[in-house]
Design an enzyme around this catalytic site. Structure first.
Site, PDB file in Angstrom:
ATOM      1  CB  THR A  94      -0.911   0.023   1.246  1.00  0.00           C
ATOM      2  OG1 THR A  94      -1.667  -1.172   1.284  1.00  0.00           O
ATOM      3  CG2 THR A  94      -1.852   1.216   1.211  1.00  0.00           C
ATOM      4  CE  LYS A 169      -4.918  -1.208   1.668  1.00  0.00           C
ATOM      5  NZ  LYS A 169      -5.171  -2.483   2.276  1.00  0.00           N
ATOM      6  CE  LYS A 237       2.168   1.142   4.970  1.00  0.00           C
ATOM      7  NZ  LYS A 237       1.623   0.747   3.693  1.00  0.00           N
TER       8      LYS A 237
HETATM    9  P1  NAP Z   1       5.664  -6.856   6.980  1.00  0.00           P
HETATM   10  O1  NAP Z   1       5.242  -8.141   7.594  1.00  0.00           O
HETATM   11  O2  NAP Z   1       6.327  -5.827   7.824  1.00  0.00           O
HETATM   12  O3  NAP Z   1       6.623  -7.208   5.749  1.00  0.00           O
HETATM   13  C1  NAP Z   1       7.249  -6.205   5.017  1.00  0.00           C
HETATM   14  C2  NAP Z   1       8.167  -6.861   4.026  1.00  0.00           C
HETATM   15  O4  NAP Z   1       8.799  -5.844   3.246  1.00  0.00           O
HETATM   16  C3  NAP Z   1       9.309  -7.672   4.660  1.00  0.00           C
HETATM   17  O5  NAP Z   1       9.561  -8.775   3.835  1.00  0.00           O
HETATM   18  C4  NAP Z   1      10.473  -6.671   4.639  1.00  0.00           C
HETATM   19  O6  NAP Z   1      11.747  -7.279   4.648  1.00  0.00           O
HETATM   20  C5  NAP Z   1      10.206  -6.002   3.300  1.00  0.00           C
HETATM   21  N1  NAP Z   1      10.814  -4.668   3.149  1.00  0.00           N
HETATM   22  C6  NAP Z   1      10.423  -3.512   3.739  1.00  0.00           C
HETATM   23  N2  NAP Z   1      11.187  -2.492   3.310  1.00  0.00           N
HETATM   24  C7  NAP Z   1      12.069  -3.013   2.430  1.00  0.00           C
HETATM   25  C8  NAP Z   1      13.107  -2.461   1.647  1.00  0.00           C
HETATM   26  N3  NAP Z   1      13.384  -1.153   1.678  1.00  0.00           N
HETATM   27  N4  NAP Z   1      13.814  -3.288   0.849  1.00  0.00           N
HETATM   28  C9  NAP Z   1      13.543  -4.614   0.803  1.00  0.00           C
HETATM   29  N5  NAP Z   1      12.562  -5.209   1.518  1.00  0.00           N
HETATM   30  C10 NAP Z   1      11.838  -4.406   2.324  1.00  0.00           C
HETATM   31  O7  NAP Z   1       4.432  -6.103   6.294  1.00  0.00           O
HETATM   32  P2  NAP Z   1       3.073  -6.718   5.718  1.00  0.00           P
HETATM   33  O8  NAP Z   1       2.059  -6.730   6.803  1.00  0.00           O
HETATM   34  O9  NAP Z   1       3.375  -7.958   4.957  1.00  0.00           O
HETATM   35  O10 NAP Z   1       2.633  -5.548   4.718  1.00  0.00           O
HETATM   36  C11 NAP Z   1       3.203  -5.417   3.435  1.00  0.00           C
HETATM   37  C12 NAP Z   1       2.393  -4.388   2.663  1.00  0.00           C
HETATM   38  O11 NAP Z   1       1.037  -4.841   2.554  1.00  0.00           O
HETATM   39  C13 NAP Z   1       2.344  -3.015   3.330  1.00  0.00           C
HETATM   40  O12 NAP Z   1       2.390  -2.003   2.362  1.00  0.00           O
HETATM   41  C14 NAP Z   1       1.006  -3.041   4.072  1.00  0.00           C
HETATM   42  O13 NAP Z   1       0.474  -1.744   4.270  1.00  0.00           O
HETATM   43  C15 NAP Z   1       0.163  -3.857   3.103  1.00  0.00           C
HETATM   44  N6  NAP Z   1      -0.982  -4.543   3.726  1.00  0.00           N
HETATM   45  C16 NAP Z   1      -0.834  -5.201   4.925  1.00  0.00           C
HETATM   46  C17 NAP Z   1      -1.937  -5.843   5.486  1.00  0.00           C
HETATM   47  C18 NAP Z   1      -1.854  -6.575   6.819  1.00  0.00           C
HETATM   48  O14 NAP Z   1      -2.899  -6.939   7.372  1.00  0.00           O
HETATM   49  N7  NAP Z   1      -0.665  -6.836   7.345  1.00  0.00           N
HETATM   50  C19 NAP Z   1      -3.169  -5.827   4.826  1.00  0.00           C
HETATM   51  C20 NAP Z   1      -3.271  -5.182   3.598  1.00  0.00           C
HETATM   52  C21 NAP Z   1      -2.177  -4.541   3.060  1.00  0.00           C
HETATM   53  P3  NAP Z   1      12.401  -7.781   6.027  1.00  0.00           P
HETATM   54  O15 NAP Z   1      11.829  -9.150   6.256  1.00  0.00           O
HETATM   55  O16 NAP Z   1      13.852  -7.794   5.771  1.00  0.00           O
HETATM   56  O17 NAP Z   1      12.012  -6.798   7.080  1.00  0.00           O
END
Ligand code: NAP
Length: 288
Positions: A94, A169, A237
């Protein structure tokens, strides 16, 4: 030949999504910044790319699920070092709609293709392969992405050109915020009134006041379980991107502004990784 698929970003959302692709297509190359998060997929048969450049080289379609706009830009900048012209990048993070538009146009100028495809459905939806995807990009590219994403899709629709997936979104997050406030305000009020919260949650949740938030976050509040789900930091965010987009559209989003203000103290106190359902805690300690 089927397209070669790659996935970058194996977090709470990306990990299970990549798992569904691997089970369905039996071939997938993955990369994660913290390499250990790819171990489980590797054991299930995924190839591991040693770098993003290598992932770009090994893939015709690359799915990305990282965090903020600047993270997506950083990842894409490295992917294109190895990718062939015409590679399709599909971003599930997102991010700000304006940044998705810019990224799409930069990639197009460099001979690549880009679809913004943010998701909703949360970690439970990712695990169940039941996500709703809002897609923005040229019709043919979106159709190709939608076909490839079937293993984790409940619904996927094209909203318009690049950036419109992220705009949709934002509209989703505005609605999610309203439902969250409805739930937390209702239950914190009921608590102060000395009512039985489980009974209230069942009765209200099954009626006109009910919502997805009542169904899924209600039990978290009853159990005082603040593990995400969706974290306060991620929610804020998204609200930041919503408010920026709203300013650019001259659209009023007073509810989103209020929600952001109400969640801020929890993040300031170091609880950014708590579930957004913890808004209940903050409302409970507020006075009239
Ligand atoms: P998360 O568990 O914190 O995972 C984030 C991922 O991104 C990790 O693999 C992290 O790597 C990687 N990452 C972050 N910054 C990076 C960079 N600069 N370079 C390379 N890798 C990077 O987050 P998530 O919950 O999966 O969410 C991911 C996205 O989906 C976000 O934009 C969030 O807003 C969206 N989203 C989340 C949800 C939810 O319920 N969680 C629902 C809908 C949408 P590391 O493992 O090394 O940290």
């Amino acid at each position: 030949m089927p397209p070669r698929l790659g996935f970058a970003g194996l977090g709470v959302m990306g990990g299970p999504m990549a798992g569904h692709l691997l089970r369905h297509y039996r071939a997938l190359t993955v990369w994660n910044r913290t390499a250990s998060k790819a171990d489980e997929l590797h054991q299930s048969g995924a190839k591991i790319a040693g770098s993003l450049e290598e992932l770009g080289k090994a893939s015709d379609i690359v799915f990305i699920c990282v965090n903020r706009s600047e993270d997506v830009r950083e990842v894409v900048d490295s992917l294109i070092q190895g990718a062939s012209p015409n590679t399709l990048f599909v971003d599930h993070s997102t991010i700000a709609p304006a940044d998705a538009v810019l990224l799409g146009s930069d990639l197009e100028q460099s001979g690549f293709r880009f679809v913004d495809a943010p998701v909703t459905g949360g970690s439970m939806g990712a695990q169940a392969g039941q996500l709703t995807l809002f897609c923005g990009g040229p019709e043919e590219d979106v159709a190709e992405a939608i076909e490839a994403m079937v293993p984790y899709t409940k619904r996927a629709e094209r909203m318009g050109p690049c950036g419109s997936g992220q705009m949709a979104k934002m509209a989703n997050q505005i609605a999610v915020g309203g439902a969250l406030l409805g739930l937390c305000e209702s239950l914190s009020f009921a608590k102060k009134a000395g009512l039985n919260l489980a009974q209230i949650r069942n009765l209200i949740g099954g009626g006109a006041g009910g919502s997805w938030a009542f169904e899924h976050y209600g039990p978290k509040i009853l159990n005082e379980d603040w593990a995400p789900g969706f974290s306060i930091t991620n929610q804020r965010k998204d609200f930041g991107y919503c408010m920026d987009a709203a300013r650019s559209l001259d659209a009023a989003v007073p509810g989103t502004e209020l929600l952001d203000e109400l969640l801020k103290p929890l993040e300031d106190e170091g609880h950014g990784e708590w579930s957004t359902a913890a808004l209940y805690v903050h409302l409970l300690r507020q006075r009239a």
